[in-house]
Enzyme design. Structure first.
Site, PDB file in Angstrom:
ATOM      1  CB  SER A   1       0.567   1.044  -0.620  1.00  0.00           C
ATOM      2  OG  SER A   1       1.680   1.640  -0.285  1.00  0.00           O
TER       3      SER A   1
ATOM      4  CE  LYS B   1       4.692  -0.516  -1.946  1.00  0.00           C
ATOM      5  NZ  LYS B   1       3.315  -0.385  -2.067  1.00  0.00           N
TER       6      LYS B   1
END
Length: 216
Positions: free
Chosen positions: A71, A112
């Site tokens: 991700s 993230k």
């Protein structure tokens, strides 16, 4: 009379005169202190001190954690080991952080990027793959450029169909750099994240050896 002392050979108060060996040029040889054993001991002492220092630093100020999944490509890759700053960290827009908040099937820490801070608004235009913060389009050179198709498509998961958020006080809005393969604040289960869930800021990739670098 002079203050010079007079040595008398054979007395118990003064040492007997020393005779230098022929050919030494009148210089006394200095004995070498210690040996291989003492050098090893000193080296082990230094190593032990360094290890204790590292343990203290990682316990109170930092942490090492691994990356799983894709991700955050192309910034980070699966298998990368990250050095985090934990103590004294204040979230900033653009920082790559590790956070731990269970949502859906995700029960482990995730990596993230902070897109927006408390009090800011986030809007996503999927037709142009553009993220707006407070109405201003972000320049995002770090996201994965898809070879085919848009860099950001509307997720198939209905829980990720939102396009507008206002970040509450004490929270941040986070997204992965691989927008088409990231569960992040777009997911209703996660949403804007309370900063208390942030473990730390990712500073460096420290392994594998061919990938060591600072994280932008």
């Amino acid at each position: 009379m002079s203050d010079e002392k007079i040595q008398v050979a054979g007395t118990s108060e003064d040492p007997a005169p020393q005779t230098e060996a022929a050919g030494d040029g009148g210089k006394k040889k200095k004995k070498k202190k210690g040996g291989p054993g003492s050098d090893l001991y000193s080296w082990l002492q230094a190593l032990s001190f360094a290890m204790v220092l590292l343990v203290v630093l990682f316990t109170f100020f930092g942490r090492i954690i691994g990356v799983f999944g894709t991700s955050m490509e192309p910034t980070l890759h699966e298998g990368d080991m990250l050095l985090l700053q934990c103590a004294g960290y204040e979230p900033k827009q653009g920082d790559v952080v590790v956070l731990h908040k269970d949502f859906g099937e995700i029960t482990s820490p995730v990596v993230k990027r902070i897109i927006a801070l408390e009090g800011q608004s986030v809007e996503i235009d999927y037709s142009t793959s553009t993220v707006y913060v407070d109405g201003v389009a972000l320049e995002e050179p770090y996201i994965l450029q898809e070879p085919e198709g848009p860099n950001m498509v509307l997720p198939s998961n209905e829980k990720e169909h939102g396009t507008y958020w206002e970040v509450p006080e004490g929270c941040v809005f986070v997204m992965g750099d691989h927008r088409n393969h990231s569960s992040d604040s777009r997911n209703e289960g996660l949403g804007p994240v309370d900063t208390r869930y942030i473990i730390g800021k990712a500073l460096y990739v420290i392994a594998p050896l061919n990938a060591i670098r600072a994280i932008d």
